[in-house]
Write a protein that holds these residues in place. Structure first.
Motif, PDB file in Angstrom:
ATOM      1  N   SER A   1       0.824  -1.214   0.000  1.00  0.00           N
ATOM      2  CA  SER A   1       0.000   0.000   0.000  1.00  0.00           C
ATOM      3  C   SER A   1       0.860   1.266   0.000  1.00  0.00           C
ATOM      4  O   SER A   1       0.443   2.302  -0.503  1.00  0.00           O
ATOM      5  N   ILE A   2       2.067   1.199   0.553  1.00  0.00           N
ATOM      6  CA  ILE A   2       2.942   2.367   0.594  1.00  0.00           C
ATOM      7  C   ILE A   2       3.744   2.511  -0.696  1.00  0.00           C
ATOM      8  O   ILE A   2       3.744   3.557  -1.336  1.00  0.00           O
ATOM      9  N   VAL A   3       4.434   1.431  -1.092  1.00  0.00           N
ATOM     10  CA  VAL A   3       5.353   1.490  -2.225  1.00  0.00           C
ATOM     11  C   VAL A   3       4.629   1.276  -3.544  1.00  0.00           C
ATOM     12  O   VAL A   3       4.916   1.914  -4.539  1.00  0.00           O
ATOM     13  N   GLY A   4       3.719   0.364  -3.559  1.00  0.00           N
ATOM     14  CA  GLY A   4       3.026   0.038  -4.805  1.00  0.00           C
ATOM     15  C   GLY A   4       3.406  -1.355  -5.266  1.00  0.00           C
ATOM     16  O   GLY A   4       3.132  -2.324  -4.587  1.00  0.00           O
ATOM     17  N   ASP A   5       4.084  -1.428  -6.391  1.00  0.00           N
ATOM     18  CA  ASP A   5       4.436  -2.719  -6.973  1.00  0.00           C
ATOM     19  C   ASP A   5       5.665  -3.295  -6.281  1.00  0.00           C
ATOM     20  O   ASP A   5       6.710  -2.670  -6.216  1.00  0.00           O
ATOM     21  N   LEU A   6       5.511  -4.521  -5.748  1.00  0.00           N
ATOM     22  CA  LEU A   6       6.607  -5.207  -5.066  1.00  0.00           C
ATOM     23  C   LEU A   6       6.970  -6.481  -5.811  1.00  0.00           C
ATOM     24  O   LEU A   6       6.147  -7.037  -6.539  1.00  0.00           O
ATOM     25  N   PRO A   7       8.180  -6.985  -5.622  1.00  0.00           N
ATOM     26  CA  PRO A   7       8.518  -8.279  -6.209  1.00  0.00           C
ATOM     27  C   PRO A   7       7.703  -9.387  -5.547  1.00  0.00           C
ATOM     28  O   PRO A   7       7.150  -9.214  -4.458  1.00  0.00           O
ATOM     29  N   SER A   8       7.637 -10.517  -6.205  1.00  0.00           N
ATOM     30  CA  SER A   8       6.831 -11.627  -5.712  1.00  0.00           C
ATOM     31  C   SER A   8       7.421 -12.223  -4.435  1.00  0.00           C
ATOM     32  O   SER A   8       8.622 -12.413  -4.326  1.00  0.00           O
ATOM     33  N   PHE A   9       6.560 -12.488  -3.492  1.00  0.00           N
ATOM     34  CA  PHE A   9       6.952 -13.125  -2.242  1.00  0.00           C
ATOM     35  C   PHE A   9       6.524 -14.583  -2.271  1.00  0.00           C
ATOM     36  O   PHE A   9       5.689 -15.029  -1.488  1.00  0.00           O
ATOM     37  N   THR A  10       7.106 -15.352  -3.165  1.00  0.00           N
ATOM     38  CA  THR A  10       6.727 -16.757  -3.318  1.00  0.00           C
ATOM     39  C   THR A  10       7.063 -17.549  -2.068  1.00  0.00           C
ATOM     40  O   THR A  10       6.342 -18.481  -1.704  1.00  0.00           O
ATOM     41  N   VAL A  11       8.120 -17.185  -1.397  1.00  0.00           N
ATOM     42  CA  VAL A  11       8.519 -17.898  -0.187  1.00  0.00           C
ATOM     43  C   VAL A  11       7.434 -17.777   0.875  1.00  0.00           C
ATOM     44  O   VAL A  11       7.124 -18.745   1.580  1.00  0.00           O
ATOM     45  N   LEU A  12       6.839 -16.598   0.983  1.00  0.00           N
ATOM     46  CA  LEU A  12       5.759 -16.424   1.957  1.00  0.00           C
ATOM     47  C   LEU A  12       4.550 -17.277   1.598  1.00  0.00           C
ATOM     48  O   LEU A  12       3.878 -17.814   2.475  1.00  0.00           O
TER      49      LEU A  12
END
Length: 110
Positions: A28-39
């Motif tokens: 919500s702050i940054v916008g587009d993030l890399p995928s968190f597949t590990v999570l």
């Protein structure tokens, strides 16, 4: 309440949920993030909590062991079906291919 942290699955569950909340806040702050597949994979480990029920209900444990045994038998039956179908398909090709060649020579397929 501090007994919550004494059990490793509770600590793992808390870290996965906290990581999810953190990724939502960063998104919500940054916008587009890399995928968190590990999570996402760690979320699957949360299902391990369901294994605690097996300790409480021996009948459920017996049913699950029966299910695992049945799945093993179904796997072997499936392997046997693959082998039998492969063998019969080889036989069918050996028998039908010469007939198809004769029909192709006659021009039936043209």
């Amino acid at each position: 309440r501090l007994d919550f942290f004494g059990f490793n699955l509770n600590t793992m569950d808390l870290s996965v949920v906290a990581g999810d909340w953190l990724s939502i806040a960063l998104f919500s702050i940054v916008g587009d993030l890399p995928s968190f597949t590990v999570l996402r994979i760690c979320r699957l480990f949360r299902l391990l909590r369901c294994l605690k029920v097996l300790v409480l209900a021996p009948e459920l444990q017996i049913m699950l062991l029966g299910f695992v045994s049945a799945m093993r038998a179904i796997m072997w039956a499936g392997l046997m079906l693959v082998i039998v179908l492969t063998l019969w398909s080889i036989v069918a090709v050996e028998l039908i291919h010469p007939v198809n060649l004769r029909l192709a020579e006659r021009g039936v397929w043209a």
